[in-house]
Write an enzyme that holds these catalytic residues in place. Structure first.
Site, PDB file in Angstrom:
ATOM      1  N   CYS A  68     -16.584  57.071  94.365  1.00  0.00           N
ATOM      2  CA  CYS A  68     -15.281  57.709  94.508  1.00  0.00           C
ATOM      3  C   CYS A  68     -15.013  58.579  93.293  1.00  0.00           C
ATOM      4  CB  CYS A  68     -14.207  56.632  94.636  1.00  0.00           C
ATOM      5  SG  CYS A  68     -12.515  57.251  94.588  1.00  0.00           S
ATOM      6  N   HIS A 208     -11.543  52.996 101.556  1.00  0.00           N
ATOM      7  CA  HIS A 208     -11.425  52.952 100.087  1.00  0.00           C
ATOM      8  C   HIS A 208     -10.339  53.906  99.603  1.00  0.00           C
ATOM      9  CE1 HIS A 208     -13.072  52.734  95.888  1.00  0.00           C
ATOM     10  NE2 HIS A 208     -12.496  53.925  95.840  1.00  0.00           N
ATOM     11  N   GLU A 209     -10.371  55.144 100.077  1.00  0.00           N
ATOM     12  CA  GLU A 209      -9.397  56.142  99.610  1.00  0.00           C
ATOM     13  C   GLU A 209      -7.985  55.804 100.079  1.00  0.00           C
ATOM     14  OE1 GLU A 209     -10.376  58.080  97.373  1.00  0.00           O
ATOM     15  OE2 GLU A 209     -12.511  57.670  97.682  1.00  0.00           O
ATOM     16  N   HIS A 212      -6.358  53.721  97.588  1.00  0.00           N
ATOM     17  CA  HIS A 212      -5.745  54.481  96.489  1.00  0.00           C
ATOM     18  C   HIS A 212      -4.387  55.054  96.891  1.00  0.00           C
ATOM     19  CE1 HIS A 212      -8.985  54.087  93.733  1.00  0.00           C
ATOM     20  NE2 HIS A 212      -9.821  54.895  94.343  1.00  0.00           N
ATOM     21  N   HIS A 218      -9.191  51.184  91.059  1.00  0.00           N
ATOM     22  CA  HIS A 218     -10.532  50.654  91.260  1.00  0.00           C
ATOM     23  C   HIS A 218     -10.594  49.210  90.791  1.00  0.00           C
ATOM     24  CE1 HIS A 218     -12.499  54.862  91.416  1.00  0.00           C
ATOM     25  NE2 HIS A 218     -12.327  54.365  92.622  1.00  0.00           N
TER      26      HIS A 218
END
Length: 438
Positions: A68, A208-209, A212, A218
């Site tokens: 990432c 994953h994003e 965020h 992370h």
């Protein structure tokens, strides 16, 4: 020739460390050798490499792996905090924060040209559902117009800073911005896949994003989805315990206290306004009166109840398939005094007389080498009747009018007293009536 190669590698490493937040705000040309070494050690700490501070082959290899594009600076700080304390609070940047609502919209602004749009839409929906399944968040897609979270595919520099420019296949796969900007950008030149074969699995990277965009940094846990490096799709659970706790501590951690007596329970929210007594069976259908012990798991988010040799497990108010079970047949104690989810072990702990039992959740079974003596819990008496984990990380045990405050790092009791009079956050004292509520 060797010297030139060394300089070239150092320059590449310097750019990498600068891009992912391992240096301060000064320019890369101003960093001293000591700063470069410290930054390398920081990187090696996050990536679970030996802390040599040397640009060796394993470190260079790690830097070359797909990952990432969001920086690791705040995750390093989080790792330091975890080394010094076992309190598990939310893992977010100082400026990231969280959404102040639980229903969020998302929109896929454009599409990778070589993948069917309807299949991409399904993968994106599954990525959002991954987070909604373990939290109080709800997501729905909008096809046009504004949305809280926007997913966009770009190539190269896309006007959000040179450090965020995409570099083609490999390297940075995507990056995202914390609430409440709500954007996730993906490298359109990457070879994306919707399956577990060749290419980068789009579902995994989107999930994953999205983490965020919800405010998660992370994770320093290698197996976590929110680890900065690309995680292949496998048969294992996609979200680790660290991912689940991170999002739940952001959006679900209302820290309600549940107190049980006979056939009723009381709920005490953060504001201390204790509810009226409620029947157990209204909230947890099928549960008998007069339970021996109960606990809520920070790991799975499930409620556990114990009575005699049997146990019940609920997801919310739903009794799970296969329960109640005869847990005493698997080594769990009959009529336990107290049950507790002990975050440091990520296991359930049952207390019975002078012994304690450590129990896994899946399956619900006694761990090897237990039971052990209660002497491991220095200062804790036998026969406690309940326990809870406070917002500050301390564990409080109760028996009759007394409480014992247990420090999970020191593994010892650090205070004791009368809970009704000395712990106002429990909401147990009726100031108007001048009496204990339960």
């Amino acid at each position: 020739m060797g010297c030139l190669l060394c300089v070239s590698r150092s320059a590449v490493a310097g750019l990498f460390l600068e891009k992912y937040g391992y240096f301060g705000k000064q320019g890369p040309s101003t960093h001293s050798p000591d700063e470069f070494t410290d930054a390398l050690r920081d990187f090696q700490r996050v990536t679970h490499l030996p802390l040599s501070g040397v640009l060796d082959a394993p470190t260079l290899h790690q830097m070359s792996l797909p990952r990432c594009g969001t920086g690791d600076g705040e995750s390093r700080a989080a790792g330091t905090r975890w080394a010094s304390t076992t309190r598990r609070h939310r893992r977010t940047t100082q400026h990231g924060g969280r959404w102040y609502k639980r229903h969020l919209t998302y929109r896929v602004v454009n599409w990778p040209p070589y993948l069917p749009q309807h299949e991409v839409r399904l993968a994106v929906r599954a990525a959002f559902e991954l987070w909604s399944n373990v939290s109080s968040l709800v997501f729905w897609e909008v096809r046009d117009g504004p949305a809280d979270i926007r997913l966009t595919f770009f190539h190269g520099d896309h006007n959000d800073g040179l450090n965020n420019a995409f570099d083609g296949p490999g390297g940075a796969l995507a990056h995202a911005f914390f609430p409440r900007r709500g954007e996730a950008h993906f490298d359109s030149a990457e070879r994306w896949s919707l399956h577990s074969g060749k290419g980068r699995n789009l579902f995994i990277v989107v999930a994953h994003e999205v983490g965020h965009t919800l405010g998660l940094e992370h994770s320093p846990v290698k197996s976590a989805l929110m680890s900065p490096y690309y995680k292949k799709l496998s048969k294992d659970f996609v979200l680790s315990w660290d991912d689940i706790l991170a999002v739940q501590n952001l959006y679900d951690a209302d820290h309600n206290i549940y107190i049980f007596k006979g056939n009723h329970y009381w709920m005490v929210p953060v504001n201390g306004n204790t509810s009226d007594p409620q029947p157990l069976q209204t909230r947890w259908p099928g549960l008998p009166a007069g339970i021996d012990a109960s606990a809520w798991s920070q790991h799975s988010g499930k409620f556990y109840f114990f009575k005699g040799g049997r146990c019940w497990r609920y997801a919310g108010s739903t009794l799970e398939v296969g329960f109640p079970q005869k847990c005493s047949a698997r080594g769990l104690p009959r009529h336990p005094d107290t049950a507790l989810h002990f975050q440091q072990l990520r296991r359930m702990v049952l207390f019975k007389g002078p012994k304690y039992f450590v129990v896994s959740e899946e399956p619900l079974a006694l761990e090897p080498y237990y039971p052990r003596s209660l002497r491991d819990w220095q200062g804790l008496p036998s026969g406690t009747a309940g326990a809870l984990t406070h917002r500050d990380g301390s564990i409080y045990f109760f028996r009759d009018e007394q409480y014992w405050q247990f420090h999970p790092e020191k593994l010892q009791v650090v205070a004791t007293g009368k809970w009704a009079a000395e712990l106002p956050w429990m909401g147990c004292w009726d100031a108007n009536g001048g009496q204990v509520l339960f």
